[in-house]
Design a protein around this motif. Sequence first.
Motif, PDB file in Angstrom:
ATOM      1  N   GLY A 134       0.975  -1.290   0.123  1.00 51.65           N
ATOM      2  CA  GLY A 134       0.112   0.100  -0.084  1.00 51.65           C
ATOM      3  C   GLY A 134       0.833   1.119   0.014  1.00 51.65           C
ATOM      4  O   GLY A 134       0.387   2.448   0.420  1.00 51.65           O
ATOM      5  N   GLY A 135       2.202   1.168  -0.240  1.00 49.55           N
ATOM      6  CA  GLY A 135       3.046   2.223  -0.226  1.00 49.55           C
ATOM      7  C   GLY A 135       2.761   3.297  -1.159  1.00 49.55           C
ATOM      8  O   GLY A 135       3.610   4.341  -1.065  1.00 49.55           O
ATOM      9  N   GLY A 168      -9.064   6.075   0.748  1.00 53.85           N
ATOM     10  CA  GLY A 168      -9.276   4.754   1.347  1.00 53.85           C
ATOM     11  C   GLY A 168      -8.366   4.336   2.141  1.00 53.85           C
ATOM     12  O   GLY A 168      -8.337   3.909   3.321  1.00 53.85           O
ATOM     13  N   THR A 169      -6.819   4.781   2.094  1.00 51.95           N
ATOM     14  CA  THR A 169      -5.932   4.805   2.878  1.00 51.95           C
ATOM     15  C   THR A 169      -6.182   5.696   4.128  1.00 51.95           C
ATOM     16  O   THR A 169      -5.833   5.188   5.163  1.00 51.95           O
ATOM     17  CB  THR A 169      -4.361   5.104   2.193  1.00 51.95           C
ATOM     18  OG1 THR A 169      -4.250   4.252   1.090  1.00 51.95           O
ATOM     19  CG2 THR A 169      -3.293   5.427   3.192  1.00 51.95           C
ATOM     20  N   LEU A 170      -6.455   6.696   3.766  1.00 52.06           N
ATOM     21  CA  LEU A 170      -6.706   7.695   4.956  1.00 52.06           C
ATOM     22  C   LEU A 170      -7.891   6.928   6.053  1.00 52.06           C
ATOM     23  O   LEU A 170      -7.453   7.227   7.295  1.00 52.06           O
ATOM     24  CB  LEU A 170      -7.313   9.171   4.444  1.00 52.06           C
ATOM     25  CG  LEU A 170      -7.604  10.328   5.454  1.00 52.06           C
ATOM     26  CD1 LEU A 170      -6.587  10.399   6.498  1.00 52.06           C
ATOM     27  CD2 LEU A 170      -8.317  11.447   4.724  1.00 52.06           C
ATOM     28  N   GLY A 229       1.393   4.695   3.469  1.00 54.98           N
ATOM     29  CA  GLY A 229       0.574   3.940   3.607  1.00 54.98           C
ATOM     30  C   GLY A 229       0.805   2.398   3.537  1.00 54.98           C
ATOM     31  O   GLY A 229      -0.108   1.539   3.797  1.00 54.98           O
ATOM     32  N   ALA A 230       2.009   2.186   3.315  1.00 59.27           N
ATOM     33  CA  ALA A 230       2.398   0.777   3.474  1.00 59.27           C
ATOM     34  C   ALA A 230       2.291   0.213   4.918  1.00 59.27           C
ATOM     35  O   ALA A 230       2.352  -1.099   5.057  1.00 59.27           O
ATOM     36  CB  ALA A 230       4.098   0.533   3.032  1.00 59.27           C
ATOM     37  N   GLU A 231       2.095   0.864   6.038  1.00 64.90           N
ATOM     38  CA  GLU A 231       1.808   0.622   7.306  1.00 64.90           C
ATOM     39  C   GLU A 231       0.715  -0.328   7.323  1.00 64.90           C
ATOM     40  O   GLU A 231       0.337  -1.068   8.320  1.00 64.90           O
ATOM     41  CB  GLU A 231       1.855   1.842   8.244  1.00 64.90           C
ATOM     42  CG  GLU A 231       3.172   2.316   8.245  1.00 64.90           C
ATOM     43  CD  GLU A 231       3.114   3.655   9.496  1.00 64.90           C
ATOM     44  OE1 GLU A 231       2.406   3.299  10.263  1.00 64.90           O
ATOM     45  OE2 GLU A 231       3.748   4.434   9.210  1.00 64.90           O
ATOM     46  N   LEU A 232      -0.391  -0.119   6.334  1.00 63.79           N
ATOM     47  CA  LEU A 232      -1.767  -0.754   6.416  1.00 63.79           C
ATOM     48  C   LEU A 232      -1.376  -2.283   5.778  1.00 63.79           C
ATOM     49  O   LEU A 232      -2.192  -3.170   6.247  1.00 63.79           O
ATOM     50  CB  LEU A 232      -2.616  -0.240   5.259  1.00 63.79           C
ATOM     51  CG  LEU A 232      -3.294   0.987   5.801  1.00 63.79           C
ATOM     52  CD1 LEU A 232      -4.042   1.754   4.625  1.00 63.79           C
ATOM     53  CD2 LEU A 232      -4.222   1.161   7.174  1.00 63.79           C
ATOM     54  N   ASN A 233      -0.197  -2.480   5.271  1.00 63.76           N
ATOM     55  CA  ASN A 233       0.205  -3.909   4.800  1.00 63.76           C
ATOM     56  C   ASN A 233      -1.313  -4.449   3.729  1.00 63.76           C
ATOM     57  O   ASN A 233      -1.435  -5.724   4.126  1.00 63.76           O
ATOM     58  CB  ASN A 233       0.416  -4.799   5.805  1.00 63.76           C
ATOM     59  CG  ASN A 233       1.383  -6.179   5.450  1.00 63.76           C
ATOM     60  OD1 ASN A 233       1.988  -5.876   4.195  1.00 63.76           O
ATOM     61  ND2 ASN A 233       1.236  -6.980   6.059  1.00 63.76           N
ATOM     62  N   LEU A 234      -1.616  -3.589   3.018  1.00 65.77           N
ATOM     63  CA  LEU A 234      -2.952  -3.944   2.109  1.00 65.77           C
ATOM     64  C   LEU A 234      -2.369  -3.728   0.621  1.00 65.77           C
ATOM     65  O   LEU A 234      -2.186  -2.185   0.359  1.00 65.77           O
ATOM     66  CB  LEU A 234      -4.279  -3.273   2.508  1.00 65.77           C
ATOM     67  CG  LEU A 234      -4.633  -3.805   3.841  1.00 65.77           C
ATOM     68  CD1 LEU A 234      -5.966  -2.998   4.160  1.00 65.77           C
ATOM     69  CD2 LEU A 234      -5.157  -5.464   3.744  1.00 65.77           C
TER      70      LEU A 234
END
Length: 451
Positions: A134-135, A168-170, A229-234
């Motif tokens: 998700g980065g 969506g990330t937010l 966004g990569a912290e979501l790992n999605l």
Amino acid sequence: MTRTALAAAVLATALTATLVTGCAGDANAGGSGTVTVTVGYQSKTINTVTAGTLLRGLGYFEQELRERGKRDGVTYKVRWQDYATGAPITAQMTAGKVDIGSMGDFPLLINAARGAQLNRPTRLVSVTGYNLRGGLNTVVTAPGSKLRTLKDLRGKKVSTSVGSAADGTLVRALERAGIDPREGVRKLNQQPSVGASALQSGSADALSQFVAWPGLLAFQGRAKALYDGAELNLPTFHGVTVREGFAKERPAVVEAFLRAQVRATEHLREKPGAAAESVAAATGLPAEVVYLYNGAQGIATFAPALKPALVDALKQDVPVLKSAGLVADVDVDAFVDDRYLKRVYGRTYAKALADRPPAPRGEVWLKDGTTRTFGSPAALLAAVADAGDAVRAAYVPDTTTGTPWFADKAVWVADGSELLPFVTPAAAGVYTAARPGARTVPYDRALREAS
């Protein structure tokens, strides 16, 4: 099989299929006349360049259609239409005015929903660029902002484009931080450029946007990263959608587009620096920013295959859009249509589906056009210090998420003899809190300690 060999196999398979089956033939392709194919794209959304800006510049689609036209007795013309986001592309597609479009995952779902609602269905036929964690989406703040973590956004004004992948990330990130995305922040629904101006003027406290806006603002010194966004790992990705009616009427044109996309993807992989320069010239974006996302070690991986992990991620996106009232429901399985891509790839499609991107490495882009990769952040820093003014840009992967970022914009941590980069202060803070003795250091000091 190497990527070059894979691409060669794809093209060979496509040529054989053309000679044997005529690419399944277009319903109305025979006879004389002119057929105009309209492609909607987002020039500055550089995850889509292999179906947009780069593809247009290379002329591969036009080449494929010229060959198709010789067999059909038809003159094919391509009309390229540039948009800032996916929403107007969807509007034009459902109006029958755009045949092929490219956009991010959340807009793709809205594209599917609107098409079904209006009985003018669309189909997802390929992927352009993706990041499995998700980065590609980032939340940024002004350089002098005192906000350090996502939790600090409670009650603040956040600019985003509602219905976009960045939105969506937010939403997901706020929920994980324990903040109601509808009530806990004051969301400003703005185009990316408007949001960037709002951040600079102070009328927005933060900006959540998609590629390439966060990297551009950071590169220009107009923003700093607050949330990766990569912290979501999605997974997040961009893809190509076509009008179903158009695809049924002219399947060979869809396949020609996908063959051209495969060629553009291979060009980007083989000549990432030249591709970045080409996209930069066409969009006005700095080549260094384009390379951050599209480079050899960039945030995005470009591969057309509709990988199961990406399709599954799309299904996980549906509830987010439903909760925001943007869609009623989406039949993702019906929306995804890989038949055209399978014909283009032939027997090599299984290999393309199984292909996985390698872990990113640090990379230095020198002013003479050459690049060098490094196995450790310290080695990269030492090389940057040694090269001095010869360095055009340096990129390092985040220690936790692997998201590449500008080395001089990263947050550096000294942990004993190690020098470790992070995209955000919050991520660096989590690391140092867990390791006594670890401390953040300025970039200049990190350079000195590495040299």
